[in-house]
Design an enzyme around this catalytic site. Structure first.
Site, mmCIF file in Angstrom:
data_model
loop_
_atom_site.group_PDB
_atom_site.id
_atom_site.type_symbol
_atom_site.label_atom_id
_atom_site.label_comp_id
_atom_site.label_asym_id
_atom_site.label_seq_id
_atom_site.Cartn_x
_atom_site.Cartn_y
_atom_site.Cartn_z
ATOM 1 N N MET A 50 39.185 -43.357 0.675
ATOM 2 C CA MET A 50 38.764 -45.420 0.421
ATOM 3 C C MET A 50 40.167 -45.164 1.422
ATOM 4 O O MET A 50 39.330 -46.751 1.868
ATOM 5 C CB MET A 50 38.481 -45.200 -0.696
ATOM 6 C CG MET A 50 37.015 -44.789 -0.838
ATOM 7 S SD MET A 50 35.481 -45.503 -0.250
ATOM 8 C CE MET A 50 34.991 -47.564 -0.398
ATOM 9 N N ARG A 51 41.360 -44.601 1.270
ATOM 10 C CA ARG A 51 41.966 -45.619 2.497
ATOM 11 C C ARG A 51 41.872 -45.679 3.014
ATOM 12 O O ARG A 51 42.507 -47.231 4.036
ATOM 13 C CB ARG A 51 43.134 -43.743 2.178
ATOM 14 C CG ARG A 51 44.190 -44.967 3.153
ATOM 15 C CD ARG A 51 45.469 -43.521 3.421
ATOM 16 N NE ARG A 51 46.327 -43.748 1.330
ATOM 17 C CZ ARG A 51 45.731 -42.077 0.741
ATOM 18 N NH1 ARG A 51 45.311 -41.190 1.059
ATOM 19 N NH2 ARG A 51 46.256 -42.368 -0.403
ATOM 20 N N ALA A 52 41.239 -45.319 4.551
ATOM 21 C CA ALA A 52 40.432 -45.777 5.705
ATOM 22 C C ALA A 52 40.032 -47.287 5.644
ATOM 23 O O ALA A 52 40.152 -48.363 6.046
ATOM 24 C CB ALA A 52 39.858 -45.209 5.997
#
Length: 687
Positions: free
Chosen positions: A274-276
């Site tokens: 989910m970092r993107a």
């Protein structure tokens, strides 16, 4: 202190300047990784950014740059009272590639900690960079454990230093900028993901723009102060815009429509985790603030995707970063928000066509678009694989005509699908660069013993130190509960971990290897070993032999993907000069041993064992092989012989080398031959 080159005077490189400015507005974006060839103003732009950063308020005398309005309660120089402070320029701290762990995070005085029970802490570069810029040139050459510490601090906003139960924590929030030349090796995918944005830079091919670059550089070199004065107004304007965007940023609204576009884009491109999504949301919000808006529009999402996703699209270590912009536009259109905008009317910064030359005199209004083409420039489309192949010797072509007798070279064939290989390691105990292949004495790993420190103490062996100091306590007049420790009592922990090696591939490209299916399997095996070398942080080199000579297709390098490219384009044909290939490999290892004596070598010879080039080819090959055995070079022969009748020549070659032989099938990690195979042979640097 020399006058830096003005940021606004950098010609072109709009995507680089935009990414840096976005992080200057909001360091929470996560930093920038700048990839590109040498001589493309990467370092110049980064160093110039520090002059645009607004001044910071700090507590007077605090070595950790605490903010006077909200000082860090855990500051080692604290506690500080809330109040007025002093202003100073934001710092730009450079992290050298060869820095030690203590230089990065700081060091504790272990002797005072044991004897007096005090935390005498000397701050490192992370403390110096707090509320400023931390710049790492050639970040891909930084040791893995330093990169881990660096990125952990960037993610948590704090640095922790622990030595044998003594712990110090301080704030470390900074703008992280790394530059790298991909030709010198790649970062690991998980480390790439920790950088918020990535931009690709390349020198312009437009003569007018190149002329302007040279003109400005010469003018700066002749009179740095005068050149900077001519750009002072533009610098002031951009600095004011950064301050205004910072103030506006908390008011920017990320609507549900834009957030849905962000989530749909990340899902469409199958990025991991989910970092993107989070980075894209922060970047899009910052883009809106930079444009002076309080609402995120579709064009902000598009630019955020172009900056935040390309390096997260890599599915294979040899894949070049990139993004399919047609697919991006389709996704944004499908999940478009209520504004109905694709960026054309949302901001005056993003309306320029990507084909037009940017204004070389402008201060970068903030509408820079990332490159429209991939880093390969569209040259490697694989068309040569399907249309350029030549039938194997003696086979008729599609036209029904056999190739001419003099056609000794055959076109390259595509490598077979790579597979997970067994671990090939060098025997003994080395002392080379940290890696993941062979056993070695390292700064990190399991503790195996203790010794007197040579130079600064970095890893204390507490039990050995106490044992050394205990017999002298009465003579030293110990009267209290504390242990009286002298410098001579300190003991350094010796640790065993893993090192990276030089893996030199010596590949037979002669006619005996030229059958399409066979050479495809051979290339697949070498590519699999290259993938393994990439994961184990090895240097690699490539020597090929065919016809009458051996040649160095790739000198030893950290760029494993460069070796993969050379392998893919490797032609075959001609006789088998095995001795020439081995002698050329021997020369490469001799030179590399002088350059990097601590790095042990592993030679991988990929051949069927035949020797047909030159006079007495078999005897000459045997004599060349025995040179490696005499030098103690660890070696393995990948036996490519196939068919029901096998001559066993590769096994004989392995015996001459003092190494071992494995077949292509045995090379697979899931083969029944076992999970790990140590390369036989004696290394003269083995412990």
């Amino acid at each position: 202190m020399s006058t830096p080159f003005p940021f606004t005077a950098v010609v072109g490189q709009d995507d680089l300047r935009l990414a840096l400015l976005l992080n200057a507005v909001s360091p929470a974006v996560g930093g920038v990784l700048v990839r590109g060839e040498k001589g493309t103003a990467k370092s110049t732009a980064v160093r110039a950014l520090s002059a645009l950063m607004p001044e910071v308020d700090v507590v007077a005398g605090c070595r950790f740059s605490c903010a006077p309005a909200a000082p860090d309660p855990a500051c080692p120089d604290g506690p500080h009272e809330v109040g007025a402070g002093v202003q100073r320029p934001a710092r730009m701290v450079e992290l050298p590639v060869g820095a030690s762990e203590d230089r990065l995070v700081g060091a504790l005085d272990i002797e005072r900690a044991l004897a007096e029970g005090v935390k005498a802490f000397e701050p490192g570069l992370l403390a110096d960079a707090h509320r400023g810029i931390l710049y790492v040139d050639e970040v891909n050459l930084l040791h893995d454990h330093l990169v881990d510490l660096l990125l952990d601090a960037a993610a948590m906003g704090a640095s922790y230093v622990e030595r044998e139960g003594v712990s110090v924590r301080h704030a470390a929030r900074f703008l992280l900028v790394g530059t790298m030349n991909p030709e010198e090796g790649e970062l690991r995918p998980q480390l790439l993901d920790r950088f918020g944005l990535t931009v690709e830079v390349a020198a312009s091919r437009e003569p007018d723009q190149r002329v302007e670059v040279v003109r400005r550089r010469l003018a700066y070199d002749d009179d740095p102060d005068g050149f900077a004065a001519r750009w002072a107004d533009e610098e002031t304007s951009v600095r004011a815009r950064i301050v205004a965007a910072r103030k506006l940023l908390p008011s920017v609204v990320l609507g549900d429509g834009a957030l849905r576009q962000i989530a749909a884009t990340c899902a469409a491109f199958e990025v991991d985790g989910m970092r993107a999504d989070i980075v894209m949301a922060r970047t899009a919000t910052t883009l809106a603030a930079w444009a002076g808006r309080t609402e995120v529009i579709a064009e902000d999402v598009r630019q955020a995707a172009l900056l935040a996703l390309p390096h997260r699209r890599r599915r294979n270590p040899f894949d070049a970063p990139g993004l399919d912009e047609d697919k991006l536009d389709e996704t944004l259109e499908e999940f478009g928000g209520g504004d109905g905008s694709n960026g054309s009317g949302g901001s005056d910064d993003s309306g320029d066509s990507g084909d037009e030359d940017p204004d070389p005199d402008g201060p970068d209004g903030g509408g820079g678009q990332p490159p429209q083409e991939g880093p390969d420039g569209g040259n490697d489309d694989g068309s040569g694989e399907s249309s350029g192949e030549v039938p194997a010797q003696g086979e008729p072509s599609e036209s029904g005509q056999a190739p001419s007798p003099g056609a000794g070279e055959q076109a390259p064939v595509r490598a077979a699908e790579p597979f997970r290989t067994k671990v090939l390691s060098v025997p003994g105990l080395g002392e080379g660069a940290a890696g993941r292949r062979s056993r070695a004495r390292t700064e990190h790993g399991r503790t195996t013993g203790a010794r007197r420190p040579q130079g600064a103490l970095t890893k204390l062996h507490l039990a050995a130190t106490v044992q050394a100091a205990a017999p002298h306590q009465r003579a030293r007049g110990r009267s209290g509960p504390g242990l009286v420790v002298r410098r001579d009592d300190l003991r350094q922990a010796t640790r065993e971990g893993r090192e990276g090696n030089l893996v030199l591939f010596v590949v037979d490209a002669s006619g005996s290897m030229a059958a399409r299916q066979r050479m495809s399997a051979v290339k697949g095996a070498v590519l699999s070993l290259l993938l393994d070398a990439y994961q184990r942080r090895d240097k690699v080199g490539l020597v090929t032999f065919r016809g009458s000579t051996g040649e160095v297709a790739l000198p030893p390098t950290s760029s494993v993907d460069a070796a993969a490219v050379r392998l893919e384009s490797l032609p075959t044909g001609g006789r088998t000069p095995l001795a020439a290939g081995l002698l050329r490999a021997h020369d490469v290892l001799r030179v590399e041993r002088l350059r990097d004596p601590a790095r042990r070598a592993l030679m991988v010879v990929v051949t069927d064992g035949r020797a047909t080039g030159g006079p007495e080819p078999v005897n000459l090959a045997g004599r060349a092989a025995r040179l490696f055995a005499a030098d103690g070079v660890a070696s393995v022969v990948v036996d490519c012989e196939s068919g029901p009748v096998r001559l066993g020549l590769a096994g004989q070659l392995a015996g001459e080398l003092g190494g071992t032989a494995v077949t292509l099938d045995e090379l697979r990690a899931d083969s029944i031959a076992g999970l790990v195979r140590d390369v036989q042979g004696n290394s003269r640097r083995a412990a």
